[in-house]
Scaffold this motif. Structure first.
Motif, mmCIF file in Angstrom:
data_model
loop_
_atom_site.group_PDB
_atom_site.id
_atom_site.type_symbol
_atom_site.label_atom_id
_atom_site.label_comp_id
_atom_site.label_asym_id
_atom_site.label_seq_id
_atom_site.Cartn_x
_atom_site.Cartn_y
_atom_site.Cartn_z
ATOM 1 N N UNK A 37 -10.314 11.871 11.162
ATOM 2 C CA UNK A 37 -10.070 10.421 11.202
ATOM 3 C C UNK A 37 -9.975 9.846 9.796
ATOM 4 N N UNK A 38 -10.904 10.202 8.931
ATOM 5 C CA UNK A 38 -10.876 9.696 7.559
ATOM 6 C C UNK A 38 -9.583 10.115 6.872
ATOM 7 N N UNK A 39 -9.164 11.322 7.158
ATOM 8 C CA UNK A 39 -7.942 11.852 6.537
ATOM 9 C C UNK A 39 -6.719 11.043 6.941
ATOM 10 N N UNK A 40 -6.518 10.825 8.243
ATOM 11 C CA UNK A 40 -5.308 10.125 8.688
ATOM 12 C C UNK A 40 -5.405 8.626 8.415
ATOM 13 N N UNK A 41 -6.618 8.050 8.551
ATOM 14 C CA UNK A 41 -6.773 6.624 8.264
ATOM 15 C C UNK A 41 -6.539 6.346 6.786
ATOM 16 N N UNK A 42 -7.057 7.218 5.926
ATOM 17 C CA UNK A 42 -6.821 7.049 4.493
ATOM 18 C C UNK A 42 -5.353 7.175 4.148
ATOM 19 N N UNK A 43 -4.665 8.132 4.781
ATOM 20 C CA UNK A 43 -3.236 8.282 4.534
ATOM 21 C C UNK A 43 -2.468 7.042 4.971
ATOM 22 N N UNK A 44 -2.832 6.486 6.123
ATOM 23 C CA UNK A 44 -2.167 5.272 6.607
ATOM 24 C C UNK A 44 -2.382 4.113 5.642
ATOM 25 N N UNK A 45 -3.615 3.948 5.148
ATOM 26 C CA UNK A 45 -3.906 2.871 4.202
ATOM 27 C C UNK A 45 -3.132 3.044 2.903
ATOM 28 N N UNK A 46 -2.856 4.272 2.521
ATOM 29 C CA UNK A 46 -2.081 4.534 1.318
ATOM 30 C C UNK A 46 -0.593 4.297 1.537
ATOM 31 N N UNK A 47 -0.088 4.715 2.690
ATOM 32 C CA UNK A 47 1.354 4.689 2.917
ATOM 33 C C UNK A 47 1.874 3.322 3.362
ATOM 34 N N UNK A 48 1.082 2.567 4.107
ATOM 35 C CA UNK A 48 1.572 1.290 4.629
ATOM 36 C C UNK A 48 1.971 0.311 3.525
ATOM 37 N N UNK A 49 1.162 0.132 2.463
ATOM 38 C CA UNK A 49 1.628 -0.761 1.380
ATOM 39 C C UNK A 49 2.915 -0.262 0.722
ATOM 40 N N UNK A 50 3.045 1.040 0.558
ATOM 41 C CA UNK A 50 4.281 1.578 -0.017
ATOM 42 C C UNK A 50 5.466 1.297 0.896
ATOM 43 N N UNK A 51 5.223 1.377 2.198
ATOM 44 C CA UNK A 51 6.293 1.079 3.155
ATOM 45 C C UNK A 51 6.713 -0.385 3.059
ATOM 46 N N UNK A 52 5.745 -1.267 2.888
ATOM 47 C CA UNK A 52 6.051 -2.693 2.720
ATOM 48 C C UNK A 52 6.870 -2.932 1.455
ATOM 49 N N UNK A 53 6.492 -2.267 0.370
ATOM 50 C CA UNK A 53 7.219 -2.434 -0.884
ATOM 51 C C UNK A 53 8.663 -1.957 -0.752
ATOM 52 N N UNK A 54 8.893 -0.947 0.061
ATOM 53 C CA UNK A 54 10.242 -0.413 0.266
ATOM 54 C C UNK A 54 11.050 -1.228 1.274
ATOM 55 N N UNK A 55 10.391 -2.196 1.924
ATOM 56 C CA UNK A 55 11.083 -3.022 2.903
ATOM 57 C C UNK A 55 11.400 -2.310 4.200
ATOM 58 N N UNK A 56 10.617 -1.267 4.535
ATOM 59 C CA UNK A 56 10.895 -0.460 5.725
ATOM 60 C C UNK A 56 9.846 -0.637 6.811
ATOM 61 N N UNK A 57 8.964 -1.622 6.660
ATOM 62 C CA UNK A 57 7.889 -1.803 7.635
ATOM 63 C C UNK A 57 8.427 -2.167 9.014
ATOM 64 N N UNK A 230 -0.849 12.174 3.320
ATOM 65 C CA UNK A 230 0.090 11.189 2.812
ATOM 66 C C UNK A 230 1.365 11.806 2.263
ATOM 67 N N UNK A 231 1.271 12.444 1.112
ATOM 68 C CA UNK A 231 2.449 13.055 0.491
ATOM 69 C C UNK A 231 3.016 14.188 1.335
ATOM 70 N N UNK A 232 2.136 14.995 1.935
ATOM 71 C CA UNK A 232 2.598 16.176 2.669
ATOM 72 C C UNK A 232 3.488 15.803 3.848
ATOM 73 N N UNK A 233 3.136 14.758 4.585
ATOM 74 C CA UNK A 233 3.946 14.430 5.757
ATOM 75 C C UNK A 233 5.268 13.774 5.382
ATOM 76 N N UNK A 234 5.325 13.125 4.239
ATOM 77 C CA UNK A 234 6.629 12.655 3.764
ATOM 78 C C UNK A 234 7.542 13.854 3.533
ATOM 79 N N UNK A 235 7.019 14.875 2.875
ATOM 80 C CA UNK A 235 7.807 16.088 2.629
ATOM 81 C C UNK A 235 8.181 16.781 3.942
ATOM 82 N N UNK A 236 7.218 16.862 4.859
ATOM 83 C CA UNK A 236 7.438 17.592 6.101
ATOM 84 C C UNK A 236 8.518 16.921 6.956
ATOM 85 N N UNK A 237 8.431 15.616 7.130
ATOM 86 C CA UNK A 237 9.425 14.935 7.963
ATOM 87 C C UNK A 237 10.793 14.919 7.283
ATOM 88 N N UNK A 238 10.803 14.898 5.964
ATOM 89 C CA UNK A 238 12.086 14.994 5.262
ATOM 90 C C UNK A 238 12.710 16.364 5.492
#
Length: 302
Positions: A37-57, A230-238
């Motif tokens: 839980x800590x792992x995925x929740x932390x990744x979400x907290x890291x990625x969501x602001x980046x998603x907002x900055x990219x305008x993809x939310x 966080x970083x790993x799943x960006x690479x994986x889905x790409x």
């Protein structure tokens, strides 16, 4: 496979191989479910602001249903399955079942998406899996872990849990390719980690350790969240979008190789000749799966 895709694959394998170092530190303090839980929740907290900055939310709102399914199949439920299994099975045996992910993925992608499964790719899958089995058995012999395992009902349930987790990994890769084509990798990573965090919140609360983890445990968990999720799943889905489910899932073959390399570099763990041979078999199998070898002859010009 383009050089950029191969770089992504190797970087992903290095990250997931190194994640075992963080897990060794953090699992005793958190337990497997709370740590997931800590792992995925932390990744979400890291990625969501980046998603907002990219305008993809907005993608999360538009495609929330398939993202929710992907988060459950690719993170939340497999984490619970393997978290349950590690209480009974030695790490070597769990690694063998996890290495079956490309086999399930290839069969599902062939049946569902029509992905080709020619003789070279089939041979590569068999070689990759055989190499992982060899590495795991060498490791288990050195520690005596398998010899101490009791083959009873609890072990059977743990094996079933591993197989279910591996099967869900295979289904999730084809689900992403079929239902989330065109969705940016950042949006898929953020959406799936958010969905997984919501699904794991109650199980984590129920199994939260009575004694709060220390600073060292939290730092290791933060490393897992930022890198391994966080970083790993960006690479994986790409990779799924570019080389397909089977090619992307072949990273599972390489993870034990990098885990052994990181163990040698940072923990002083020995690398034996059988381990090196197993790694060579894994690399050969992965090259076949990815079509890196044998090379097709160039068409003759006229």
């Amino acid at each position: 496979m383009k050089p950029r895709d191969l770089t992504d694959l190797l970087l992903l394998a290095a990250i997931w191989g190194g994640s075992f170092l963080f897990m060794r530190v953090a699992v005793p303090g958190f337990g497997p479910v709370a740590l997931a839980f800590v792992r995925v929740a932390g990744a979400a907290l890291l990625l969501l602001p980046l998603l907002l900055l990219r305008g993809e939310a907005g993608v999360l709102r538009q495609r929330w249903r398939p993202l929710l399914v992907l988060g459950l199949l690719n993170s939340a439920l497999p984490f619970l399955c393997f978290g349950y299994a590690v209480y009974t099975l030695p790490a070597a045996l769990a690694a063998i079942f996890n290495a079956a992910t490309p086999l399930f993925t290839a069969l599902i992608a062939w049946a569902w998406l029509g992905d080709p499964l020619n003789r070279w790719r089939s041979l590569g899958l068999a070689l990759g899996f055989a190499g992982v089995v060899g590495l795991a058995l060498v490791k288990s012999v050195s520690t005596g872990a398998l010899g101490q395992l009791q083959w009873d009902g609890a072990t059977g349930l743990a094996i079933i849990a591993c197989l279910l987790g591996t099967l869900m990994y295979g289904v999730s890769a084809s689900h992403a390719k079929r239902h989330l084509a065109g969705v940016p990798a950042m949006a898929m990573a953020a959406g799936t980690q958010l969905a997984a965090a919501l699904a794991l919140a109650l199980p984590a609360a129920a199994t939260w350790p009575a004694r709060n983890p220390g600073l060292r445990d939290w730092l290791a968990a933060a490393g897992l969240a930022a890198l391994a999720s966080g970083l790993a799943y960006i690479l994986y889905f790409r990779l799924i979008a570019r080389v397909g489910p089977t090619g992307a899932s072949s990273v599972t073959f390489l993870v034990p190789v990098f885990a052994a390399l990181w163990g040698f570099a940072f923990l002083g763990e020995g690398v034996t000749l059988p381990m090196a041979l197993g790694g060579a078999v894994i690399l050969a199998g992965t090259a076949l799966v990815l079509g890196l070898w044998p090379r097709k002859p160039a068409a003759a010009s006229t």
